[in-house]
Scaffold this motif. Structure first.
Motif, PDB file in Angstrom:
ATOM      1  N   UNK A 121       0.813  -1.213   0.000  1.00 56.97           N
ATOM      2  CA  UNK A 121       0.000   0.000   0.000  1.00 56.97           C
ATOM      3  C   UNK A 121       0.849   1.266   0.000  1.00 56.97           C
ATOM      4  N   UNK A 122       1.912   1.239   0.769  1.00 59.61           N
ATOM      5  CA  UNK A 122       2.723   2.449   0.929  1.00 59.61           C
ATOM      6  C   UNK A 122       3.743   2.640  -0.190  1.00 59.61           C
ATOM      7  N   UNK A 123       4.269   1.519  -0.716  1.00 57.62           N
ATOM      8  CA  UNK A 123       5.411   1.630  -1.635  1.00 57.62           C
ATOM      9  C   UNK A 123       5.151   1.043  -3.017  1.00 57.62           C
ATOM     10  N   UNK A 124       4.036   0.355  -3.197  1.00 54.66           N
ATOM     11  CA  UNK A 124       3.733  -0.228  -4.491  1.00 54.66           C
ATOM     12  C   UNK A 124       4.155  -1.680  -4.580  1.00 54.66           C
ATOM     13  N   UNK A 125       3.670  -2.390  -5.593  1.00 57.60           N
ATOM     14  CA  UNK A 125       3.951  -3.826  -5.724  1.00 57.60           C
ATOM     15  C   UNK A 125       5.428  -4.114  -5.956  1.00 57.60           C
ATOM     16  N   UNK A 126       5.948  -5.118  -5.227  1.00 54.49           N
ATOM     17  CA  UNK A 126       7.302  -5.608  -5.451  1.00 54.49           C
ATOM     18  C   UNK A 126       8.414  -4.718  -4.971  1.00 54.49           C
ATOM     19  N   UNK A 127       8.110  -3.618  -4.318  1.00 52.70           N
ATOM     20  CA  UNK A 127       9.156  -2.674  -3.925  1.00 52.70           C
ATOM     21  C   UNK A 127       9.767  -2.988  -2.556  1.00 52.70           C
ATOM     22  N   UNK A 128       9.027  -3.670  -1.708  1.00 56.20           N
ATOM     23  CA  UNK A 128       9.471  -3.822  -0.317  1.00 56.20           C
ATOM     24  C   UNK A 128       8.866  -5.104   0.235  1.00 56.20           C
ATOM     25  N   UNK A 129       9.493  -6.226  -0.037  1.00 60.75           N
ATOM     26  CA  UNK A 129       8.927  -7.525   0.327  1.00 60.75           C
ATOM     27  C   UNK A 129       9.802  -8.324   1.291  1.00 60.75           C
ATOM     28  N   UNK A 130      10.964  -7.811   1.633  1.00 67.24           N
ATOM     29  CA  UNK A 130      11.901  -8.568   2.457  1.00 67.24           C
ATOM     30  C   UNK A 130      11.442  -8.718   3.900  1.00 67.24           C
ATOM     31  N   UNK A 139       9.300 -19.653  14.723  1.00 63.25           N
ATOM     32  CA  UNK A 139       8.051 -18.939  14.476  1.00 63.25           C
ATOM     33  C   UNK A 139       6.942 -19.857  13.981  1.00 63.25           C
ATOM     34  N   UNK A 140       7.243 -21.149  13.766  1.00 63.60           N
ATOM     35  CA  UNK A 140       6.215 -22.077  13.322  1.00 63.60           C
ATOM     36  C   UNK A 140       6.709 -22.983  12.220  1.00 63.60           C
ATOM     37  N   UNK A 141       5.815 -23.851  11.714  1.00 71.04           N
ATOM     38  CA  UNK A 141       6.214 -24.873  10.738  1.00 71.04           C
ATOM     39  C   UNK A 141       5.407 -24.837   9.456  1.00 71.04           C
ATOM     40  N   UNK A 142       4.514 -23.842   9.286  1.00 69.55           N
ATOM     41  CA  UNK A 142       3.864 -23.689   7.988  1.00 69.55           C
ATOM     42  C   UNK A 142       4.806 -22.933   7.055  1.00 69.55           C
ATOM     43  N   UNK A 143       4.469 -22.812   5.793  1.00 73.85           N
ATOM     44  CA  UNK A 143       5.483 -22.446   4.805  1.00 73.85           C
ATOM     45  C   UNK A 143       6.073 -21.047   4.987  1.00 73.85           C
ATOM     46  N   UNK A 144       5.262 -20.100   5.445  1.00 76.72           N
ATOM     47  CA  UNK A 144       5.817 -18.773   5.692  1.00 76.72           C
ATOM     48  C   UNK A 144       6.596 -18.729   6.986  1.00 76.72           C
ATOM     49  N   UNK A 145       5.984 -19.198   8.063  1.00 79.61           N
ATOM     50  CA  UNK A 145       6.658 -19.191   9.360  1.00 79.61           C
ATOM     51  C   UNK A 145       7.885 -20.092   9.354  1.00 79.61           C
ATOM     52  N   UNK A 146       7.837 -21.177   8.597  1.00 75.54           N
ATOM     53  CA  UNK A 146       8.981 -22.086   8.517  1.00 75.54           C
ATOM     54  C   UNK A 146      10.190 -21.411   7.888  1.00 75.54           C
ATOM     55  N   UNK A 147       9.954 -20.521   6.949  1.00 78.63           N
ATOM     56  CA  UNK A 147      11.063 -19.799   6.325  1.00 78.63           C
ATOM     57  C   UNK A 147      11.794 -18.923   7.335  1.00 78.63           C
ATOM     58  N   UNK A 148      11.104 -18.554   8.425  1.00 80.43           N
ATOM     59  CA  UNK A 148      11.713 -17.726   9.458  1.00 80.43           C
ATOM     60  C   UNK A 148      12.187 -18.549  10.656  1.00 80.43           C
ATOM     61  N   UNK A 149      12.168 -19.866  10.508  1.00 80.29           N
ATOM     62  CA  UNK A 149      12.611 -20.782  11.561  1.00 80.29           C
ATOM     63  C   UNK A 149      13.836 -21.524  11.052  1.00 80.29           C
ATOM     64  N   UNK A 150      15.018 -20.982  11.283  1.00 84.69           N
ATOM     65  CA  UNK A 150      16.220 -21.486  10.605  1.00 84.69           C
ATOM     66  C   UNK A 150      16.778 -22.768  11.218  1.00 84.69           C
ATOM     67  N   UNK A 151      16.062 -23.860  11.024  1.00 87.02           N
ATOM     68  CA  UNK A 151      16.538 -25.181  11.424  1.00 87.02           C
ATOM     69  C   UNK A 151      16.587 -26.045  10.176  1.00 87.02           C
ATOM     70  N   UNK A 157      13.391 -30.652   3.696  1.00 89.13           N
ATOM     71  CA  UNK A 157      12.537 -31.419   2.785  1.00 89.13           C
ATOM     72  C   UNK A 157      11.400 -30.592   2.195  1.00 89.13           C
ATOM     73  N   UNK A 158      11.290 -29.342   2.600  1.00 90.47           N
ATOM     74  CA  UNK A 158      10.113 -28.563   2.219  1.00 90.47           C
ATOM     75  C   UNK A 158      10.438 -27.325   1.387  1.00 90.47           C
ATOM     76  N   UNK A 159      11.670 -27.179   0.979  1.00 89.22           N
ATOM     77  CA  UNK A 159      12.044 -26.052   0.134  1.00 89.22           C
ATOM     78  C   UNK A 159      11.508 -26.251  -1.282  1.00 89.22           C
ATOM     79  N   UNK A 160      11.184 -25.167  -2.026  1.00 89.18           N
ATOM     80  CA  UNK A 160      11.417 -23.767  -1.674  1.00 89.18           C
ATOM     81  C   UNK A 160      10.358 -23.224  -0.722  1.00 89.18           C
ATOM     82  N   UNK A 161      10.816 -22.413   0.210  1.00 85.80           N
ATOM     83  CA  UNK A 161       9.941 -21.791   1.189  1.00 85.80           C
ATOM     84  C   UNK A 161       9.587 -20.375   0.736  1.00 85.80           C
ATOM     85  N   UNK A 162       8.944 -19.612   1.619  1.00 91.02           N
ATOM     86  CA  UNK A 162       8.609 -18.222   1.316  1.00 91.02           C
ATOM     87  C   UNK A 162       9.867 -17.465   0.904  1.00 91.02           C
TER      88      UNK A 162
END
Length: 400
Positions: A121-130, A139-151, A157-162
């Motif tokens: 909303x603030x910066x437009x599509x694709x400009x700020x996604x990191x 942070x969890x084991x679903x695909x988005x939260x798993x990407x932030x759980x560095x184990x 076995x589940x890559x590619x993640x978010x």
């Protein structure tokens, strides 16, 4: 011939958990009892869930009374329990609005979406996604939260993640600017890491995150799923710092054993979300909301929070008296305490059952102590007696 509970579970339930060698049958307060009648003092509280212990009369009554009045209705309709819970959460925190989910992982996934929508909303599509998270995080084991759980064992076995997720070193102030940039939409951090080993974030680290997020226009998200809800001696862990996040995720103890998660947020975040941007069939139902509201009221009582601080200080004091060469460090806050050893703690956890204790780990060498907040000195004494005996029983030469 009927199958035993363990046999039936192994035959019909997907085997994604390593389970203790007994079947829990009932509980009361600080204790659980297995189907053979063995009683265990619970210093795990269902992984920081049963903050008020087992079968609390007030929580049981809240669930029973609400189920007799109104059960599930979906979010197509207003209901008083949902409004009351949201009010209680906002009035007890920095938040202006609340999104209700069914678990901690769902709350994290929702917070990811909200952060991406703010940036869109603030910066437009694709400009700020990191997104930036940290070493040792969970942070969890679903695909988005798993990407932030560095184990590696969780992710491999589940890559590619978010995509667009970076993992920065935890508690490293100097490294922050390298990872949090103009391309970052959100930073997720646990004020006290749970699964990662009971590692508190330093005040300087959290303040540096707040400063850089403000500078680059990123949202700061505190994951208080494990360390929130009174666990550290204040209702929210962030209250013990001068740092206020833009969003906060909570779950676990919020539902006193029933499944619920929530995202607390400012109006600046909430204002970008519209009808249909996110949703859930079950989230925010009348029964769980009434239970959660009762839980918030009980835990936010100043006497309860003072008790948590008092018992937490006593627990740390007694743990430091163990005087074992295997103990490396005792750390934590309130009743969220980790004991790091120079050895794998699995043998201690397995031995604990014979001593009438329920213990869990936080990584291979840390015992994680998360008793119900109703713990009393005699329960801490029993824990110390058990640990003392278990350490004395270790084979000579045991070490990492």
């Amino acid at each position: 011939m009927s199958l035993s509970v363990a046999e039936k579970t192994k035959q019909y339930v997907l085997g994604t958990y390593a389970r203790a060698p007994f079947v829990l049958d009932r509980g009361e307060g600080m204790y659980v009892v297995d189907d053979a009648g063995n009683r265990y003092l619970d210093f795990a509280s269902g992984i920081s869930v049963n903050a008020l212990g087992q079968c609390d009369a007030g929580i049981t009554a809240a669930a029973h009374e609400q189920f007799q009045r109104l059960g599930h209705v979906s979010n197509l309709y207003y209901s008083a329990p949902q409004a009351d819970l949201a009010e209680a959460l906002c009035q007890s925190s920095f938040a202006d609005k609340v999104y209700l989910a069914n678990s901690g992982t769902e709350a994290v996934e929702a917070a990811i979406k909200f952060a991406r929508k703010v940036a869109y909303t603030r910066y437009g599509p694709g400009q700020k996604t990191g997104i930036v998270a940290f070493t040792g995080a969970f942070h969890g084991r679903t695909m988005g939260s798993l990407a932030m759980t560095p184990r590696e064992k969780y992710q491999k076995a589940f890559r590619p993640l978010l995509p667009d997720v970076q993992i920065a070193p935890f508690n490293d102030v100097d490294a922050i600017a390298e990872f949090v940039t103009d391309a970052t939409c959100a930073v997720f951090v646990e004020p006290i890491q749970g699964e990662g080993g009971i590692n508190p974030a330093s005040p300087e680290f959290l303040q540096a995150l707040r400063d850089v997020c403000d500078r680059v226009g990123a949202l700061l998200v505190f994951d208080e799923i494990q360390c929130g809800m009174g666990r550290t001696g204040t209702l929210w862990a962030y209250e013990q710092t001068r740092v206020v996040p833009d969003m906060l995720t909570t779950a676990k103890a919020l539902g006193s054993g029933l499944p619920i998660g929530a995202v607390l947020m400012t109006d600046a975040v909430a204002g970008v979300m519209g009808v249909g941007d996110h949703g859930s069939t079950f989230a925010g139902g009348p029964v769980i909301c009434r239970v959660a509201e009762a839980t918030v009221k009980r835990i936010s009582d100043p006497a309860m929070l003072a008790h948590v601080k008092e018992m937490g200080a006593l627990l740390v004091e007694r743990l430091n008296e163990l005087n074992s060469p295997h103990v490396v460090e005792v750390r934590g806050r309130g009743l969220m305490v980790g004991v790091e050893f120079d050895m794998d703690v699995t043998p201690l956890i397995q031995a604990s059952y014979q001593h009438g204790l329920i213990l869990i780990n936080a990584g291979p060498q840390v015992l994680r102590l998360l008793p119900p907040l109703i713990v009393e000195p005699e329960h801490i004494d029993a824990l110390i007696d058990g640990l003392t005996s278990m350490l004395a029983e270790l084979p000579e030469g045991t070490a990492a």
